[in-house]
Scaffold this motif. Structure first.
Motif, PDB file in Angstrom:
ATOM      1  N   HIS A   1       0.342   3.961   1.411  1.00 14.79           N
ATOM      2  CA  HIS A   1       0.279   4.661   2.690  1.00 14.79           C
ATOM      3  C   HIS A   1       1.422   4.209   3.598  1.00 14.79           C
ATOM      4  CE1 HIS A   1      -1.912   5.387   6.739  1.00 14.79           C
ATOM      5  NE2 HIS A   1      -1.259   6.476   6.376  1.00 14.79           N
ATOM      6  N   LYS A   2       1.305   3.026   4.170  1.00 13.89           N
ATOM      7  CA  LYS A   2       2.361   2.531   5.067  1.00 13.89           C
ATOM      8  C   LYS A   2       2.739   1.091   4.766  1.00 13.89           C
ATOM      9  CE  LYS A   2       1.555   5.727   8.848  1.00 13.89           C
ATOM     10  NZ  LYS A   2       1.303   5.918  10.274  1.00 13.89           N
ATOM     11  N   GLY A   3       2.571   0.703   3.498  1.00 16.47           N
ATOM     12  CA  GLY A   3       3.056  -0.609   3.061  1.00 16.47           C
ATOM     13  C   GLY A   3       2.181  -1.782   3.429  1.00 16.47           C
ATOM     14  N   GLY A   4       0.935  -1.541   3.734  1.00 17.95           N
ATOM     15  CA  GLY A   4       0.018  -2.633   4.079  1.00 17.95           C
ATOM     16  C   GLY A   4      -0.112  -3.643   2.943  1.00 17.95           C
TER      17      GLY A   4
ATOM     18  N   CYS B   1      -7.296  -1.313   1.420  1.00 18.75           N
ATOM     19  CA  CYS B   1      -6.176  -1.799   2.230  1.00 18.75           C
ATOM     20  C   CYS B   1      -6.701  -2.277   3.591  1.00 18.75           C
ATOM     21  CB  CYS B   1      -5.154  -0.677   2.410  1.00 18.75           C
ATOM     22  SG  CYS B   1      -3.744  -1.186   3.417  1.00 18.75           S
TER      23      CYS B   1
ATOM     24  N   CYS C   1       0.830  -1.202   0.000  1.00 20.02           N
ATOM     25  CA  CYS C   1       0.000   0.000   0.000  1.00 20.02           C
ATOM     26  C   CYS C   1       0.868   1.256   0.000  1.00 20.02           C
ATOM     27  CB  CYS C   1      -0.890  -0.024   1.243  1.00 20.02           C
ATOM     28  SG  CYS C   1      -1.905   1.446   1.434  1.00 20.02           S
TER      29      CYS C   1
ATOM     30  N   LEU D   1      -5.196  -2.374   6.407  1.00 21.28           N
ATOM     31  CA  LEU D   1      -4.677  -1.696   7.599  1.00 21.28           C
ATOM     32  C   LEU D   1      -5.447  -0.431   7.960  1.00 21.28           C
ATOM     33  CD1 LEU D   1      -0.796  -2.123   7.414  1.00 21.28           C
ATOM     34  CD2 LEU D   1      -2.545  -3.614   8.395  1.00 21.28           C
ATOM     35  N   HIS D   2      -5.627   0.475   7.002  1.00 20.80           N
ATOM     36  CA  HIS D   2      -6.290   1.741   7.318  1.00 20.80           C
ATOM     37  C   HIS D   2      -7.361   2.107   6.290  1.00 20.80           C
ATOM     38  CE1 HIS D   2      -1.989   1.929   8.708  1.00 20.80           C
ATOM     39  NE2 HIS D   2      -2.636   2.092   9.858  1.00 20.80           N
ATOM     40  N   ASP D   3      -7.749   1.124   5.484  1.00 24.62           N
ATOM     41  CA  ASP D   3      -8.891   1.252   4.571  1.00 24.62           C
ATOM     42  C   ASP D   3      -8.704   2.254   3.437  1.00 24.62           C
ATOM     43  OD1 ASP D   3     -11.371   0.095   3.964  1.00 24.62           O
ATOM     44  OD2 ASP D   3     -12.456   1.812   4.789  1.00 24.62           O
ATOM     45  N   TRP D   4      -7.462   2.535   3.061  1.00 25.82           N
ATOM     46  CA  TRP D   4      -7.299   3.356   1.861  1.00 25.82           C
ATOM     47  C   TRP D   4      -7.908   2.613   0.675  1.00 25.82           C
ATOM     48  CZ3 TRP D   4      -2.352   6.583   0.704  1.00 25.82           C
ATOM     49  CH2 TRP D   4      -2.171   7.537   1.695  1.00 25.82           C
TER      50      TRP D   4
HETATM   51  S1  FES Z   1      -1.082   0.929   5.052  1.00 23.07           S
HETATM   52 FE1  FES Z   1      -2.705   0.842   3.643  1.00 23.07          FE
HETATM   53  S2  FES Z   1      -4.084   2.306   4.325  1.00 23.07           S
HETATM   54 FE2  FES Z   1      -2.451   2.438   5.717  1.00 23.07          FE
END
Ligand code: FES
Length: 71
Positions: free
Chosen positions: A16-19, A33, A14, A35-38
């Motif tokens: 964002h933070k690699g999810g 995603c 991802c 992890l944080h639903d991006w």
């Molecule tokens: S790591 Fe994917 S939304 Fe945060």
């Protein structure tokens, strides 16, 4: 697999933070995603809804038993 039946391959990271996008939920042409639903577009690899970032994505063609990935 996308809504229209076509197949796309995305990097499993991802923006964002690699999810792990492979563990996300697919709806229509988007993957969410875990992890944080991006919301990531599987056609363009772009984050949606005001989030910024891209993930590499590739077109796939299936011919019989053969799978071609266009890198
Ligand atoms: S790591 Fe994917 S939304 Fe945060």
């Amino acid at each position: 697999m996308q809504e229209d039946g076509s197949i796309r391959i995305l990097d499993n990271k991802c923006p964002h933070k690699g999810g792990p996008l492979s563990e996300g939920i697919v709806s229509g042409n988007y993957v969410y995603c875990p992890l944080h639903d991006w919301k990531i577009c599987m056609k363009t690899g772009s984050a949606q809804g005001g989030d910024q970032g891209n993930v590499a994505c590739f077109t796939v063609e299936v011919e019989g038993d053969d799978i071609y990935v266009f890198i």
